[in-house]
Structure formats: C-alpha cells, structure tokens
Design a protein around this motif. Structure first.
Motif, PDB file in Angstrom:
ATOM      1  N   GLY A  12      43.596  23.937 -13.871  1.00  0.00           N
ATOM      2  CA  GLY A  12      43.878  23.087 -15.033  1.00  0.00           C
ATOM      3  C   GLY A  12      44.870  21.989 -14.731  1.00  0.00           C
ATOM      4  O   GLY A  12      45.781  21.713 -15.499  1.00  0.00           O
ATOM      5  N   GLY A  13      44.673  21.310 -13.578  1.00  0.00           N
ATOM      6  CA  GLY A  13      45.422  20.079 -13.309  1.00  0.00           C
ATOM      7  C   GLY A  13      44.639  18.911 -13.897  1.00  0.00           C
ATOM      8  O   GLY A  13      43.661  19.102 -14.633  1.00  0.00           O
ATOM      9  N   LEU A  39      48.544  24.385 -17.944  1.00  0.00           N
ATOM     10  CA  LEU A  39      47.945  23.111 -17.550  1.00  0.00           C
ATOM     11  C   LEU A  39      49.021  22.262 -16.865  1.00  0.00           C
ATOM     12  O   LEU A  39      50.180  22.258 -17.300  1.00  0.00           O
ATOM     13  N   THR A  40      48.652  21.584 -15.818  1.00  0.00           N
ATOM     14  CA  THR A  40      49.523  20.705 -14.981  1.00  0.00           C
ATOM     15  C   THR A  40      50.450  21.479 -14.029  1.00  0.00           C
ATOM     16  O   THR A  40      51.252  20.873 -13.326  1.00  0.00           O
ATOM     17  N   SER A  41      50.340  22.813 -13.981  1.00  0.00           N
ATOM     18  CA  SER A  41      51.262  23.625 -13.178  1.00  0.00           C
ATOM     19  C   SER A  41      51.318  23.258 -11.694  1.00  0.00           C
ATOM     20  O   SER A  41      52.315  23.514 -11.032  1.00  0.00           O
ATOM     21  N   GLY A  42      50.236  22.727 -11.137  1.00  0.00           N
ATOM     22  CA  GLY A  42      50.173  22.466  -9.696  1.00  0.00           C
ATOM     23  C   GLY A  42      50.958  21.214  -9.329  1.00  0.00           C
ATOM     24  O   GLY A  42      52.172  21.126  -9.573  1.00  0.00           O
ATOM     25  N   SER A  43      50.280  20.228  -8.740  1.00  0.00           N
ATOM     26  CA  SER A  43      50.973  18.989  -8.349  1.00  0.00           C
ATOM     27  C   SER A  43      51.079  18.005  -9.513  1.00  0.00           C
ATOM     28  O   SER A  43      51.872  17.067  -9.461  1.00  0.00           O
ATOM     29  N   THR A 154      46.660  14.610 -18.701  1.00  0.00           N
ATOM     30  CA  THR A 154      45.974  15.910 -18.546  1.00  0.00           C
ATOM     31  C   THR A 154      45.791  16.575 -19.910  1.00  0.00           C
ATOM     32  O   THR A 154      44.706  17.075 -20.236  1.00  0.00           O
ATOM     33  N   HIS A 155      46.844  16.566 -20.703  1.00  0.00           N
ATOM     34  CA  HIS A 155      46.744  17.213 -22.017  1.00  0.00           C
ATOM     35  C   HIS A 155      45.807  16.445 -22.948  1.00  0.00           C
ATOM     36  O   HIS A 155      45.112  17.064 -23.769  1.00  0.00           O
TER      37      HIS A 155
END
Ligand SMILES: Cc1cc2nc3c(=O)[nH]c(=O)nc-3n(C[C@H](O)[C@H](O)[C@H](O)COP(=O)(O)OP(=O)(O)OC[C@H]3O[C@@H](n4cnc5c(N)ncnc54)[C@H](O)[C@@H]3O)c2cc1C
Length: 410
Positions: A12-13, A39-43, A154-155
């Motif tokens: 969920g990026g 959501l957005t947890s990665g890079s 992203t959101h």
C-alpha cells in the motif's frame, strides 16, 4: 477464513494504491489491496514528492505526465489534497553536449503537448534568481511540473479507489503466494487466505523475498538515499514565486524549495546498499542513520551552485531505503513464466511515475494488451540468473550516475 477476488494487490505505497485506483476507474472493483502495516509505510512516507516531466524517452515522460494528472483527478474525486506545487523544474546543462541533447527533445515534448523549453543562462537567472549560472550552458525548463505531498497523493488514490468499491486491508502482511492447480493464486496472510485470478506485487524491495520460493530472482535491492532540509532562508522568503526544482548533473542532486528553505536529494558517487540479505522482519516506518560525512563533497557542490543553501543551516537529514533495479527503471508488467502474476515494483522515482504506472498496468491487466509500447519497463528484460554481485554492481553504477544524460555519457 477465505476470500475470492479478481485482483489482489500486495503493498500500500503510492504504486499499489495507484494500481488499485486505476483498476477501479476501469470498472474492476473486485479487488483487495493488502498492506502489512499502514498505507505509505515503505519508502513513500519520507519521499520528497518530486514529480518532474523531464525524461529522455517519450514513453517514460508519459508515465510522469499521467502521474500528476491522476493525482489531481484522485484529489478531485476524494477531497484529499495532494498539495501539488507547479513550480516547474530546471535540468541544468553543464556541457554543450547536454544542451544539445535537451534541444533534441523539443519535438518529443511538442508531440506530448507538454510545456518544455531550453533556456539560456540569463533566462535561468530570471526563473531561479538564487542559482549561480557560471559555467552553465543553459537548462531544460519544464515549467508546469513540480512536487506533491507523497502521502497525500497515496491517500487520495486509496480513498478514491475505495469510493468506487475497491477494498483495502491494513495491518495484514502477506506471508506467501502460490499458484493453485486451477490457475488462481493463493495469497496467504495470518488472518485470511485470498484466492485471486491475478496478483500484483507492489511491495517494492520486499518483492524479492516473497517470490524467491517461486524460483524468481527479481533484480532489485535497496540503497540508502539521503535528503537534506535547510532552515528558512530570507532570500527565498523575499521572492514572489516558488523557485523550481533544480536537477544538477554536477552536484549531482535535486534541490527544491520546501516552505522557506531548501530540500535537497543527493545522489552519492559510492552509494551504500541496504539489507541485501533480506529486509529485517521488524523494519517499520523508520529512517536509517544519516551520514553527513558521505554527503559533504556533494553538498559543497550544491552550495557552489546555490550559495544561499548554506545560509540557514541544516534542519534535518533523512536517510531512507530506496528501491533500485540495474537500469533504474521499474519492473512493470506480467511475469511471463507465472501466468496471473504481475509486477509493479522496483520504483526509484515512484512518486514521479507511480500514478502513470498504475494506469499502464491496470489497462494491461484488464484488456490483456499493454496500452502503449513501453519495453523499457518490462520485467522480462532481465535474466532470472543475474547474480547478486552483478545486480548490485549495476544498481550502484546507475544510481551514482545521478543526472548524467545517457547519450552524452563519457
Ligand atoms: C529520501 C528519499 C527521497 C525520495 N524522494 C523521491 C521524490 O522526490 N520523487 C520520487 O518520485 N521518488 C522519491 N523517492 C523514491 C520513492 O519514495 C519510491 O520510489 C516510492 O515511494 C516507491 O513506492 P512503492 O509503492 O513502490 O513502495 P513503498 O512505498 O515502499 O510501498 C511498498 C509497501 O508494501 C508493503 N509491503 C511489503 N511487503 C508486504 C507484504 N508481504 N504484505 C503486505 N504489504 C507489504 C510495505 O509495508 C509498503 O507499504 C525517494 C526515496 C527516498 C528514500
């Protein structure tokens, strides 16, 4: 518990949410996005959000232009701001050969109907009064691109996708994927087993490990990537416009305005790979330990170009993992040896291209045909036998070239 869907998206990026959104726009809402954390947890959460229109190839440029279009569209649909700043960009020419290469792109931009001009050093001074133009031959100016808030975008995509019927499950790590005898894919999480006709891997550098048991050796690893944020600068505050992002082959770096200071992403000449033997199980929304000593020679050059950069002092240095493939282009398309398995991974400029990439892949999934020719991103361009050392060598080489124009490389 089991669940059946047409398409399962893992990650969920910005890229996963973009695929989900684009599928929904095409009427494909029997979908489920699985995100291991938030959501957005990665890079994505720590990205600078730069979204340029500059590209050496028309097809890649289309990924960039479609991205901003889709972020703005998702903003309108969802009500979630993407904070698009259309301050434009300057791609500096430090040699005559670079300037000539930029001039050759003019017909491509005319055909794409995207504003693009090659400007002289004097014109650069008007566009970016704080930039020292000594030694410059000119620049490529894309006046209508800029930067977005990567989390906001992203959101917006996620919210708009949900409003059309797509489903998102957070805090739901996928532990294993496998192809069933009936051709469907089994996607196993702690809580549920999902059966999907198609699976999209949009989980960045985590994708390598999840497909290893399938005999797939994806050519992607993470590198450490730094960005430096300065305090407020009076000269910037005094200007009546936001200055454009500067991409400089000499530094090599991208420097844009962030509030009344600068935000500078630095491309090190000897980048450091991160977690090559596997992403730590407990890696969450974290930054890595910054190393200012490594950045110093590059920052010296940034300051030569923009002396006011040095005026306010450094407010923050972020070091985050960035996903790279050997040629710096994503892996976007089907895995030919595994029907129903799709890749949307390996993005090093996922904010710049993610919105367009989602569109490209969703159209391919739904219609069975790629919407336009883009061989530069096909996963099949790499051999499955590329060794780790060879892959890393190529990744490091590509990253360290920064903003060198391919055709004028020495
Ligand atoms: C310091 C820095 C600055 C950057 N600045 C820019 C910029 O200005 N412009 C730009 O275009 N790019 C920039 N980038 C690159 C950009 O951040 C990435 O290209 C982009 O965020 C990649 O998006 P993604 O969706 O592919 O991956 P990610 O954002 O990493 O998302 C992948 C997701 O998959 C999830 N996941 C992983 N494994 C599983 C699993 N097994 N099950 C479920 N979920 C899973 C993760 O939790 C994560 O949320 C920057 C990067 C860094 C480090």
């Amino acid at each position: 518990m089991t669940k059946h869907v047409q398409v399962a998206v893992i990650g969920g990026g910005i890229v996963g949410c973009s695929v989900l959104y684009a599928l929904a726009k095409l009427g494909c809402t029997d979908t489920l996005l699985l995100e291991k954390r938030e959501l957005t947890s990665g890079s994505t959460w720590h990205a600078a959000g730069n979204t340029t229109y500059f590209g050496h190839y028309a097809s890649i440029t289309r990924l960039f232009t479609d991205s901003i279009k889709n972020y703005l569209e998702a903003q309108a649909l969802s009500g979630q701001s993407v904070s698009f700043h259309d301050a434009g960009s300057l791609r500096l020419a430090t040699t005559q050969a670079e300037l000539d290469a930029y001039r050759k792109l003019i017909p491509m931009y005319e055909a794409l109907n995207v504003s693009y001009q090659v400007v002289s050093p004097d014109q650069i001074k008007d566009i970016h009064p704080l930039l020292v133009t000594d030694g410059l031959y000119g620049a490529a100016h894309t006046p209508t691109d800029g930067h977005v808030d990567a989390s906001g975008a992203t959101h917006a995509l996620a919210k708009a996708a949900r409003s059309m019927g797509a489903e998102i499950k957070r805090q739901c790590p996928v532990m294993k994927i496998d192809r069933c005898n009936d051709g469907k894919w089994s996607v196993i999480t702690k809580e549920i087993e999902v059966f999907a006709e198609q699976v999209v891997l949009a989980n960045s550098f985590w994708a390598r490990e999840i497909v290893l048991p399938l005999g797939l050796n994806l050519p992607l690893y993470a590198l450490e990537h730094h960005e430096v944020i300065t305090g407020d600068i009076a000269e910037l505050e005094a200007l009546d416009h936001e200055v454009p992002t500067v991409r400089d082959p000499y530094a090599p770096s991208n420097t844009r305005q962030e509030a009344n200071g600068f935000l500078c992403g630095v491309y090190e000449s000897s980048p450091v790979p991160w977690a090559v033997e596997g992403i730590p199980e407990d890696f969450a929304e974290e930054l890595l330990i910054p190393d200012l000593d490594r950045l110093e020679p590059h920052l010296v050059r940034v300051i030569e170009r923009i002396p006011t950069f040095a005026k306010a002092g450094i407010k923050a240095v972020n070091n985050g993992p960035i996903c790279y493939t050997p040629d710096g282009c994503p892996l976007l398309g089907p895995v030919l040896s595994h029907p129903g398995l799709w890749l949307a991974t390996g993005f090093c400029v996922g904010i710049g291209t993610g919105g367009g990439a989602g569109d490209f892949l969703a159209n391919w999934i739904v219609s069975g045909e790629q919407p336009y020719d883009l061989p530069i991103v096909h996963p099949s361009r790499f051999s499955n036998d590329l060794s780790q050392s060879e892959c890393l060598k190529m990744i490091i080489d590509t990253y360290s070239k920064g903003y060198i124009t391919p055709s004028v490389e020495m």
